[in-house]
Design a protein around this motif. Structure first.
Motif, PDB file in Angstrom:
ATOM      1  N   GLY A   1       0.807  -1.219   0.000  1.00 29.03           N
ATOM      2  CA  GLY A   1       0.000   0.000   0.000  1.00 29.03           C
ATOM      3  C   GLY A   1       0.836   1.263   0.000  1.00 29.03           C
ATOM      4  O   GLY A   1       2.039   1.240   0.248  1.00 29.03           O
TER       5      GLY A   1
ATOM      6  N   ASN B   1      -2.372  -4.281  -1.644  1.00 28.70           N
ATOM      7  CA  ASN B   1      -3.336  -3.746  -0.688  1.00 28.70           C
ATOM      8  C   ASN B   1      -3.450  -2.237  -0.907  1.00 28.70           C
ATOM      9  O   ASN B   1      -2.607  -1.634  -1.580  1.00 28.70           O
ATOM     10  CB  ASN B   1      -2.861  -4.036   0.742  1.00 28.70           C
ATOM     11  CG  ASN B   1      -3.919  -3.729   1.783  1.00 28.70           C
ATOM     12  OD1 ASN B   1      -5.107  -3.874   1.533  1.00 28.70           O
ATOM     13  ND2 ASN B   1      -3.486  -3.330   2.972  1.00 28.70           N
TER      14      ASN B   1
ATOM     15  N   TRP C   1      -5.808  -6.207  -6.886  1.00 32.70           N
ATOM     16  CA  TRP C   1      -5.936  -5.435  -5.656  1.00 32.70           C
ATOM     17  C   TRP C   1      -6.857  -6.191  -4.711  1.00 32.70           C
ATOM     18  O   TRP C   1      -7.715  -6.957  -5.141  1.00 32.70           O
ATOM     19  CB  TRP C   1      -6.512  -4.056  -5.940  1.00 32.70           C
ATOM     20  CG  TRP C   1      -5.584  -3.126  -6.644  1.00 32.70           C
ATOM     21  CD1 TRP C   1      -5.300  -3.101  -7.978  1.00 32.70           C
ATOM     22  CD2 TRP C   1      -4.812  -2.079  -6.051  1.00 32.70           C
ATOM     23  NE1 TRP C   1      -4.402  -2.100  -8.260  1.00 32.70           N
ATOM     24  CE2 TRP C   1      -4.086  -1.451  -7.094  1.00 32.70           C
ATOM     25  CE3 TRP C   1      -4.662  -1.606  -4.746  1.00 32.70           C
ATOM     26  CZ2 TRP C   1      -3.229  -0.380  -6.867  1.00 32.70           C
ATOM     27  CZ3 TRP C   1      -3.814  -0.537  -4.519  1.00 32.70           C
ATOM     28  CH2 TRP C   1      -3.105   0.067  -5.571  1.00 32.70           C
TER      29      TRP C   1
ATOM     30  N   SER D   1      -9.177  -5.735  -0.905  1.00 30.94           N
ATOM     31  CA  SER D   1      -9.624  -4.926   0.229  1.00 30.94           C
ATOM     32  C   SER D   1     -10.737  -5.658   0.960  1.00 30.94           C
ATOM     33  O   SER D   1     -11.796  -5.931   0.393  1.00 30.94           O
ATOM     34  CB  SER D   1     -10.119  -3.550  -0.198  1.00 30.94           C
ATOM     35  OG  SER D   1     -10.523  -2.817   0.963  1.00 30.94           O
TER      36      SER D   1
ATOM     37  N   TYR E   1     -11.033 -11.109  -0.294  1.00 29.96           N
ATOM     38  CA  TYR E   1      -9.931 -12.004   0.038  1.00 29.96           C
ATOM     39  C   TYR E   1      -9.528 -12.759  -1.216  1.00 29.96           C
ATOM     40  O   TYR E   1     -10.285 -12.850  -2.185  1.00 29.96           O
ATOM     41  CB  TYR E   1     -10.285 -12.977   1.165  1.00 29.96           C
ATOM     42  CG  TYR E   1     -11.361 -13.983   0.811  1.00 29.96           C
ATOM     43  CD1 TYR E   1     -11.042 -15.194   0.194  1.00 29.96           C
ATOM     44  CD2 TYR E   1     -12.703 -13.728   1.109  1.00 29.96           C
ATOM     45  CE1 TYR E   1     -12.024 -16.123  -0.127  1.00 29.96           C
ATOM     46  CE2 TYR E   1     -13.686 -14.644   0.796  1.00 29.96           C
ATOM     47  CZ  TYR E   1     -13.347 -15.842   0.174  1.00 29.96           C
ATOM     48  OH  TYR E   1     -14.320 -16.747  -0.148  1.00 29.96           O
TER      49      TYR E   1
ATOM     50  N   GLY F   1      -6.796  -8.102   3.151  1.00 34.85           N
ATOM     51  CA  GLY F   1      -6.171  -6.782   3.114  1.00 34.85           C
ATOM     52  C   GLY F   1      -7.048  -5.731   3.760  1.00 34.85           C
ATOM     53  O   GLY F   1      -8.225  -5.595   3.400  1.00 34.85           O
ATOM     54  N   THR F   2      -6.516  -4.994   4.730  1.00 30.87           N
ATOM     55  CA  THR F   2      -7.291  -3.957   5.399  1.00 30.87           C
ATOM     56  C   THR F   2      -6.572  -2.609   5.328  1.00 30.87           C
ATOM     57  O   THR F   2      -5.348  -2.551   5.288  1.00 30.87           O
ATOM     58  CB  THR F   2      -7.540  -4.299   6.880  1.00 30.87           C
ATOM     59  OG1 THR F   2      -6.288  -4.443   7.552  1.00 30.87           O
ATOM     60  CG2 THR F   2      -8.341  -5.580   7.013  1.00 30.87           C
ATOM     61  N   THR F   3      -7.368  -1.557   5.326  1.00 32.15           N
ATOM     62  CA  THR F   3      -6.848  -0.189   5.287  1.00 32.15           C
ATOM     63  C   THR F   3      -7.412   0.578   6.468  1.00 32.15           C
ATOM     64  O   THR F   3      -8.613   0.524   6.732  1.00 32.15           O
ATOM     65  CB  THR F   3      -7.241   0.506   3.973  1.00 32.15           C
ATOM     66  OG1 THR F   3      -6.806  -0.295   2.878  1.00 32.15           O
ATOM     67  CG2 THR F   3      -6.606   1.891   3.879  1.00 32.15           C
TER      68      THR F   3
ATOM     69  N   LEU G   1      -2.738  -8.407   5.334  1.00 30.73           N
ATOM     70  CA  LEU G   1      -2.042  -7.167   4.991  1.00 30.73           C
ATOM     71  C   LEU G   1      -2.750  -6.027   5.701  1.00 30.73           C
ATOM     72  O   LEU G   1      -3.973  -5.894   5.598  1.00 30.73           O
ATOM     73  CB  LEU G   1      -2.067  -6.944   3.479  1.00 30.73           C
ATOM     74  CG  LEU G   1      -1.747  -8.146   2.596  1.00 30.73           C
ATOM     75  CD1 LEU G   1      -1.940  -7.801   1.123  1.00 30.73           C
ATOM     76  CD2 LEU G   1      -0.329  -8.631   2.845  1.00 30.73           C
ATOM     77  N   THR G   2      -2.010  -5.191   6.429  1.00 30.52           N
ATOM     78  CA  THR G   2      -2.653  -4.107   7.161  1.00 30.52           C
ATOM     79  C   THR G   2      -1.930  -2.784   6.951  1.00 30.52           C
ATOM     80  O   THR G   2      -0.770  -2.740   6.543  1.00 30.52           O
ATOM     81  CB  THR G   2      -2.709  -4.369   8.680  1.00 30.52           C
ATOM     82  OG1 THR G   2      -1.444  -4.042   9.279  1.00 30.52           O
ATOM     83  CG2 THR G   2      -3.072  -5.800   8.994  1.00 30.52           C
TER      84      THR G   2
END
Length: 492
Positions: free
Chosen positions: A69, A99, A123, A125, A142, A156-158, A197-198
């Motif tokens: 990211g 991510n 990508w 999310s 996922y 994957g997180t944002t 993934l963070t």
């Protein structure tokens, strides 16, 4: 017959006795396509990463390449090209998964969609949602990949989307809720190993790992420009490679009859790595283009403009000469009594010498708009309190100021840290209305400045204008740049 039986036995031992192994190459903070040079040395660059990727794939065909990211804004290169050169490079590499960081959205949701649409890689999310609740831009929540019998699930997180654009087009779903939902789906997929993934703070990553033991490893955002950081919860790592693509985390997942194990190492992306020739051409193209576009002189800098960015981040907890200069430029442009600048928006320090166009944009790379509004004194004091509410975390909400001064004590309770607020040397009057030039990001409630939505009207002297444009015109006007610390902010 004996030879055939012996051959079958050997083949059987190869199939059933040998370890199966997946190599994950992980890097992030991908702001600049070519190597970065600063006090920590020279590091990064897509040409070196390409060399490492190719080498790993030769050793193990089951290699997956992940970008964690922040390939958009945040620095000068991102401000000018909005992340698209990075997409070009990652398509050529190629990477497999990316991510989202906050900086992919610095130039609006439309630009973020364009980044996704131009990507040949996937990508992911798990928690960025459209208004209707669907995944952002239709990306997968996922991903499951099977590497010759090792099934790996990727989430994957944002986090921290409130630090970028203010929009209602998308929203950030609660991290724990989204992770829990997607882990249930991955359980049904019968994966062998889960990678998360963070873009979260270390404390949040530890909370996540402790709450969800199904997760095998967390690949997190960078926490240092100089160091690789890894924290273990039990035997499970939370991994943060060096910033500016300064290193690659290599996580090997190994499966055999005894189960799953993992092995972690960090690979430096420095001048010990030979650059891929084709990727190096791409680096040089953009390096030269940036200099041609933005390399001309607009002023003379007599003293270092020191924001502490990438080092001690002093613009997030104390008065800085560059913060004074920027806030002064906003106030001068609109002719207001006061000027505010959130310290987290100042993204560089500049050494003395010729001050070039690129220096101005590198300081303010987000293309935020500045406007002028009227506020009561009590609202301004409340805003100053919000600015110092998280100085212990060096939060970007800290306010650099012009036309106003204040003192604060970070050890006192939040909401009662500010005192001795003065406007042009006189005590602030709580029910008096003052005019303020400030970024629309905080005006619209970003970084928790909800009180700034409650203005007493707009100052109509000039239209809202991009921050770096205002600042650059100010530099051209004063020509010789020599800002000093003036005691505008005092900390106890």
């Amino acid at each position: 017959m004996k030879r055939i039986i012996l051959l079958m036995a050997v083949m059987g031992s190869m199939v059933f006795g040998a370890d199966k192994e997946v190599s994950i190459l992980y890097f992030n903070d991908s702001h600049v396509i070519y190597p970065v040079k600063d006090k920590y040395g020279e590091r990064g660059g897509v040409a070196r990463i390409k060399t490492i990727v190719d080498s790993s794939k030769k050793e193990n065909k089951n290699t997956v390449v992940i970008q964690g990211g922040d390939l958009g804004g945040g620095v000068l290169f991102g401000a000018i090209y909005h992340g698209f050169p990075m997409i070009e490079a990652f398509n050529k590499m190629p990477i497999d998964i990316s991510n989202f960081g906050q900086h992919e959205f610095d130039f609006g949701v439309k630009e973020a969609r364009n980044l996704v649409d131009k990507s040949k890689f996937q990508w992911i999310s798990s928690n960025l949602k459209e208004k209707n609740g669907n995944s952002f831009n239709g990306v997968k929540e996922y991903i499951v990949k099977d590497y010759d019998g090792i099934k790996v699930g990727f989430l994957g997180t944002t986090d921290g989307m409130d630090t970028t654009i203010q929009t209602d087009e998308i929203y950030q779903e609660n991290l724990l809720k989204s992770i829990e939902k997607n882990l249930k789906d991955l359980k049904n997929e019968k994966v062998d190993f889960v990678v998360l993934l963070t873009q979260s703070e270390p404390e949040k990553n530890i909370e996540i790992m402790e709450k969800f033991p199904e997760i095998g490893a967390i690949l997190a955002e960078e926490k240092s420009e100089k160091y690789n950081l890894v924290t273990y919860v039990g035997e499970k790592p939370i991994v943060s490679p060096q910033g500016n693509m300064g290193s690659i985390a290599k996580l090997n997942i190994i499966k055999n009859e005894n189960g799953i194990k993992q092995k972690l190492e960090f690979i430096p992306v420095d001048n010990s790595v030979k650059s891929d020739k084709e990727m190096e051409k791409l680096e040089n193209f953009y390096r030269n283009k940036l200099e041609e576009d933005l390399g001309h002189k607009i002023g003379t800098l007599k003293i270092k403009l020191d924001s502490g960015f990438g080092e001690d981040h002093k613009a997030r907890y104390e008065e800085t000469n560059v913060g004074n200069l920027i806030a002064d430029s906003y106030r001068n442009y609109f002719g207001t009594e006061l000027g505010f600048m959130n310290g987290g928006g100042i993204r560089a320090s500049i050494e003395p010498g010729d001050f070039k166009l690129k220096d101005g944009i590198s300081l303010l790379p987000f293309s935020n708009k500045i406007g002028a509004y009227k506020y009561k004194g009590e609202t301004l004091v409340e805003a100053l309190e919000q600015g110092v509410s998280a100085v212990d975390k060096k939060s970007g909400r800290f306010l650099q100021v012009s036309g106003i001064s204040y003192e604060y004590d970070g050890k006192l309770p939040v909401g009662s840290r500010v005192k001795n607020v003065r406007v042009n040397g006189k005590p602030i009057v709580l029910d008096q209305v003052y005019t303020v030039a400030l970024p629309l990001y905080i005006k619209n409630g970003g970084d928790g400045f909800e009180m700034l939505k409650n203005d007493e009207g707009r100052v109509s002297s000039k239209e809202e204008t991009i921050d770096s444009d205002i600042f650059i015109e100010y530099i051209k006007t004063i020509k010789v740049i020599n800002p000093q610390l003036e005691g505008r902010i005092k900390k106890n």
